[in-house]
Design a protein around this motif. Structure first.
Motif, PDB file in Angstrom:
ATOM      1  N   ASN A   1       0.806  -1.135  -0.130  1.00 27.86           N
ATOM      2  CA  ASN A   1       0.456   0.344   0.165  1.00 27.86           C
ATOM      3  C   ASN A   1       0.875   1.721   0.401  1.00 27.86           C
ATOM      4  OD1 ASN A   1      -2.314  -1.642  -0.467  1.00 27.86           O
ATOM      5  ND2 ASN A   1      -2.678  -2.049   2.134  1.00 27.86           N
ATOM      6  N   SER A   2       1.962   1.231   0.524  1.00 27.69           N
ATOM      7  CA  SER A   2       2.962   2.504   0.729  1.00 27.69           C
ATOM      8  C   SER A   2       3.551   2.410  -0.598  1.00 27.69           C
ATOM      9  CB  SER A   2       3.836   2.137   2.109  1.00 27.69           C
ATOM     10  OG  SER A   2       4.826   3.302   2.151  1.00 27.69           O
ATOM     11  N   TYR A   3       3.983   1.710  -1.263  1.00 21.80           N
ATOM     12  CA  TYR A   3       4.900   1.500  -2.213  1.00 21.80           C
ATOM     13  C   TYR A   3       3.910   1.972  -3.274  1.00 21.80           C
ATOM     14  CZ  TYR A   3       9.001  -0.249  -1.110  1.00 21.80           C
ATOM     15  OH  TYR A   3      10.037   0.095   0.025  1.00 21.80           O
ATOM     16  N   SER A   4       2.598   1.682  -3.799  1.00 18.65           N
ATOM     17  CA  SER A   4       1.394   1.773  -4.401  1.00 18.65           C
ATOM     18  C   SER A   4       0.763   3.225  -4.733  1.00 18.65           C
ATOM     19  CB  SER A   4       0.510   0.375  -4.720  1.00 18.65           C
ATOM     20  OG  SER A   4      -0.439   0.419  -3.501  1.00 18.65           O
ATOM     21  N   GLY A   5       0.423   3.356  -3.024  1.00 22.44           N
ATOM     22  CA  GLY A   5       0.093   4.294  -2.918  1.00 22.44           C
ATOM     23  C   GLY A   5       1.714   6.407  -3.163  1.00 22.44           C
ATOM     24  N   SER A   6       2.547   5.638  -2.955  1.00 24.76           N
ATOM     25  CA  SER A   6       3.485   6.831  -2.080  1.00 24.76           C
ATOM     26  C   SER A   6       4.458   6.947  -3.976  1.00 24.76           C
ATOM     27  CB  SER A   6       3.909   7.147  -1.073  1.00 24.76           C
ATOM     28  OG  SER A   6       3.160   7.163  -0.105  1.00 24.76           O
ATOM     29  N   GLY A   7       4.656   6.202  -4.420  1.00 20.91           N
ATOM     30  CA  GLY A   7       5.727   6.152  -5.866  1.00 20.91           C
ATOM     31  C   GLY A   7       6.988   5.776  -4.732  1.00 20.91           C
ATOM     32  N   PHE A   8       7.940   6.751  -5.425  1.00 18.15           N
ATOM     33  CA  PHE A   8       9.145   7.140  -5.263  1.00 18.15           C
ATOM     34  C   PHE A   8       9.347   7.706  -3.735  1.00 18.15           C
ATOM     35  CE2 PHE A   8       9.706   6.637  -9.669  1.00 18.15           C
ATOM     36  CZ  PHE A   8      10.684   5.160  -9.571  1.00 18.15           C
ATOM     37  N   ALA A   9       8.849   8.466  -3.180  1.00 26.11           N
ATOM     38  CA  ALA A   9       7.982   9.403  -2.308  1.00 26.11           C
ATOM     39  C   ALA A   9       8.377   7.869  -0.648  1.00 26.11           C
ATOM     40  CB  ALA A   9       7.101  10.040  -2.074  1.00 26.11           C
ATOM     41  N   ALA A  10       7.875   6.843  -0.855  1.00 30.68           N
ATOM     42  CA  ALA A  10       7.425   5.827  -0.046  1.00 30.68           C
ATOM     43  C   ALA A  10       9.175   5.847   0.458  1.00 30.68           C
ATOM     44  CB  ALA A  10       7.250   4.538  -0.637  1.00 30.68           C
ATOM     45  N   GLN A  11      10.429   6.069  -0.081  1.00 30.01           N
ATOM     46  CA  GLN A  11      11.290   5.810   0.253  1.00 30.01           C
ATOM     47  C   GLN A  11      12.616   6.861  -0.079  1.00 30.01           C
ATOM     48  OE1 GLN A  11      13.271   2.032  -1.641  1.00 30.01           O
ATOM     49  NE2 GLN A  11      14.441   1.241   0.271  1.00 30.01           N
ATOM     50  N   ARG A  12      13.655   6.633   0.832  1.00 33.22           N
ATOM     51  CA  ARG A  12      14.492   7.797   0.415  1.00 33.22           C
ATOM     52  C   ARG A  12      15.075   7.687  -1.023  1.00 33.22           C
ATOM     53  NH1 ARG A  12      18.841   4.580   1.320  1.00 33.22           N
ATOM     54  NH2 ARG A  12      18.305   2.769   3.175  1.00 33.22           N
ATOM     55  N   ARG A  13      16.074   8.019  -1.433  1.00 33.77           N
ATOM     56  CA  ARG A  13      16.309   8.116  -3.212  1.00 33.77           C
ATOM     57  C   ARG A  13      17.670   7.547  -2.851  1.00 33.77           C
ATOM     58  NH1 ARG A  13      13.197   9.573  -7.293  1.00 33.77           N
ATOM     59  NH2 ARG A  13      14.841   8.698  -8.887  1.00 33.77           N
ATOM     60  N   TYR A  14      18.551   8.160  -1.797  1.00 35.34           N
ATOM     61  CA  TYR A  14      19.993   7.812  -1.598  1.00 35.34           C
ATOM     62  C   TYR A  14      20.588   6.988  -0.646  1.00 35.34           C
ATOM     63  CZ  TYR A  14      20.333  11.224  -4.924  1.00 35.34           C
ATOM     64  OH  TYR A  14      19.663  12.205  -6.142  1.00 35.34           O
ATOM     65  N   PRO A  15      21.776   5.479  -0.683  1.00 31.74           N
ATOM     66  CA  PRO A  15      22.197   4.346  -0.041  1.00 31.74           C
ATOM     67  C   PRO A  15      21.982   5.058   1.306  1.00 31.74           C
ATOM     68  CG  PRO A  15      24.109   5.866  -1.411  1.00 31.74           C
ATOM     69  CD  PRO A  15      22.543   6.480  -1.586  1.00 31.74           C
ATOM     70  N   ASN A  16      21.727   3.952   2.143  1.00 33.76           N
ATOM     71  CA  ASN A  16      22.424   4.059   3.811  1.00 33.76           C
ATOM     72  C   ASN A  16      23.578   4.333   4.049  1.00 33.76           C
ATOM     73  OD1 ASN A  16      23.426   2.214   6.401  1.00 33.76           O
ATOM     74  ND2 ASN A  16      21.399   3.824   6.760  1.00 33.76           N
ATOM     75  N   GLU A  17      24.403   5.508   4.527  1.00 37.90           N
ATOM     76  CA  GLU A  17      26.216   5.774   5.001  1.00 37.90           C
ATOM     77  C   GLU A  17      26.260   4.104   5.568  1.00 37.90           C
ATOM     78  OE1 GLU A  17      28.951   8.250   7.742  1.00 37.90           O
ATOM     79  OE2 GLU A  17      26.203   9.034   7.719  1.00 37.90           O
ATOM     80  N   GLU A  18      25.439   3.763   6.660  1.00 35.53           N
ATOM     81  CA  GLU A  18      26.332   2.698   7.346  1.00 35.53           C
ATOM     82  C   GLU A  18      26.964   1.525   6.195  1.00 35.53           C
ATOM     83  OE1 GLU A  18      27.799   2.605  10.234  1.00 35.53           O
ATOM     84  OE2 GLU A  18      27.074   4.760  10.284  1.00 35.53           O
TER      85      GLU A  18
ATOM     86  N   SER B   1       5.829  -6.835  -3.927  1.00 38.30           N
ATOM     87  CA  SER B   1       6.329  -6.248  -5.487  1.00 38.30           C
ATOM     88  C   SER B   1       5.815  -5.279  -5.725  1.00 38.30           C
ATOM     89  CB  SER B   1       4.990  -7.151  -6.016  1.00 38.30           C
ATOM     90  OG  SER B   1       3.423  -7.042  -5.826  1.00 38.30           O
ATOM     91  N   GLU B   2       5.375  -4.033  -5.208  1.00 39.02           N
ATOM     92  CA  GLU B   2       4.758  -2.960  -5.393  1.00 39.02           C
ATOM     93  C   GLU B   2       6.828  -2.851  -5.708  1.00 39.02           C
ATOM     94  OE1 GLU B   2       2.388  -1.251  -6.964  1.00 39.02           O
ATOM     95  OE2 GLU B   2       1.058  -2.892  -6.780  1.00 39.02           O
ATOM     96  N   SER B   3       7.014  -2.277  -4.551  1.00 36.17           N
ATOM     97  CA  SER B   3       8.506  -1.799  -4.369  1.00 36.17           C
ATOM     98  C   SER B   3       9.337  -2.609  -5.471  1.00 36.17           C
ATOM     99  CB  SER B   3       9.815  -2.327  -2.755  1.00 36.17           C
ATOM    100  OG  SER B   3       9.807  -3.724  -3.734  1.00 36.17           O
ATOM    101  N   ILE B   4       9.423  -4.053  -5.719  1.00 36.55           N
ATOM    102  CA  ILE B   4      10.633  -4.735  -6.822  1.00 36.55           C
ATOM    103  C   ILE B   4      10.436  -3.637  -8.248  1.00 36.55           C
ATOM    104  CG2 ILE B   4      10.310  -6.201  -8.743  1.00 36.55           C
ATOM    105  CD1 ILE B   4      12.294  -6.203  -5.325  1.00 36.55           C
ATOM    106  N   VAL B   5       8.680  -3.767  -7.854  1.00 37.03           N
ATOM    107  CA  VAL B   5       8.068  -2.723  -9.475  1.00 37.03           C
ATOM    108  C   VAL B   5       9.110  -0.966  -9.833  1.00 37.03           C
ATOM    109  CG1 VAL B   5       6.684  -1.283 -11.107  1.00 37.03           C
ATOM    110  CG2 VAL B   5       5.951  -4.005  -9.824  1.00 37.03           C
ATOM    111  N   LEU B   6       8.915  -0.627  -8.972  1.00 39.34           N
ATOM    112  CA  LEU B   6       9.977   0.402  -8.669  1.00 39.34           C
ATOM    113  C   LEU B   6      11.281   0.768  -8.251  1.00 39.34           C
ATOM    114  CD1 LEU B   6       8.007   2.550  -5.381  1.00 39.34           C
ATOM    115  CD2 LEU B   6       7.607   2.683  -7.980  1.00 39.34           C
ATOM    116  N   GLY B   7      12.038  -0.570  -7.488  1.00 35.59           N
ATOM    117  CA  GLY B   7      13.260  -0.366  -7.387  1.00 35.59           C
ATOM    118  C   GLY B   7      13.611  -1.038  -9.082  1.00 35.59           C
ATOM    119  N   ARG B   8      13.247  -1.616  -9.957  1.00 37.52           N
ATOM    120  CA  ARG B   8      13.793  -1.799 -11.456  1.00 37.52           C
ATOM    121  C   ARG B   8      13.617  -0.224 -12.004  1.00 37.52           C
ATOM    122  NH1 ARG B   8      10.010  -6.349 -11.840  1.00 37.52           N
ATOM    123  NH2 ARG B   8      11.945  -8.657 -11.894  1.00 37.52           N
TER     124      ARG B   8
END
Length: 238
Positions: A14-31, A81-88
């Motif tokens: 629901n989060s990824y389908s509703g918010s798209g790329f805004a559901a997660q940060r765009r750049y990598p974790n420092e650690e 599965s929604e996250s994988i679509v965005l990930g591609r």
């Protein structure tokens, strides 16, 4: 799929389908970058090309695109599965590729001793104690002997755990979600697990790992009114 894992899947779908790329940060974790730097960036690029690296809970590939761009054989798995679509889409934006799969981190579709490294950046915390045990077993199974595991995981020193009401404990370490409105990660209404550094070290030792790096990272929220701490642990399969 257990009820708890099903809740996590539905929340993230629901989060990824509703918010798209805004559901997660765009750049990598420092650690994660520090981990790669400590262990792999000294290698010639042609050697990195042969190193299989898996991110569990890869989401929309905010970490994985960098892994791929740095020349590793990049792999990712996520329950949503929604996250994988965005990930591609993210991978295509950066002109890189990775092998992405939809699946559970407590039952991973990879052969034994397949990976040179597995990393978990704020992902396995959604597993309760019993499912987390399965995750560590699976991680050990799919890593080569001597290969490296990194985890970035919520600490019980966090105010979100210490002052968790009205959230409820599902077991000694897992909340049923973050329900306190002014808590960091409020609104994450699915199993949300915390641990102590020494608890994590003990669990890794039990499952055939040697811990070689163990630190905590703490940041504050609400004008320093509240803190949230993460454990950073690196271990080798023995």
């Amino acid at each position: 799929m257990s009820d708890n894992i099903d809740k996590v899947k539905n929340w993230y779908d629901n989060s990824y389908s509703g918010s798209g790329f805004a559901a997660q940060r765009r750049y990598p974790n420092e650690e994660m970058l520090r981990f790669l730097g400590r262990n792999f960036f000294g290698m010639p690029r042609e050697v990195r090309n042969e190193a299989r690296v898996l991110e569990v809970g890869c989401g929309s590939c905010a970490n994985l695109w960098v892994v791929a761009r740095e020349g590793f054989d990049a792999h990712g798995i996520d329950l949503s599965s929604e996250s994988i679509v965005l990930g591609r889409g993210v991978l295509a934006h950066w002109g890189v590729t990775a092998d992405l799969k939809v699946g559970s981190m407590s039952e991973m579709p990879y052969q034994d001793a397949f990976f040179d490294s597995v990393f978990d950046v704020f992902s396995s915390y959604c597993l309760n104690e019993s499912d987390f045990e399965k995750f560590l077993q699976e991680t050990w199974r799919i890593l080569k002997v001597g290969a490296k595991f990194l985890s970035y995981f919520p600490s019980k020193a966090s105010d979100a755990f210490l002052n968790h009401s009205p959230s409820e404990l599902l077991d000694s370490s897992t909340l049923n979600g973050i329900y306190r409105e002014n808590s960091p990660f409020s609104g994450n209404h699915y199993p949300f697990r915390f641990t102590h550094p020494e608890e994590y070290k003990k669990a890794l030792n039990k499952h055939g790992f040697e811990v070689i790096y163990l630190e905590t990272v703490t940041r504050t929220y609400r004008s320093m009114g509240e803190q949230f701490q993460h454990i950073v642990v690196e271990a080798n399969k023995i």
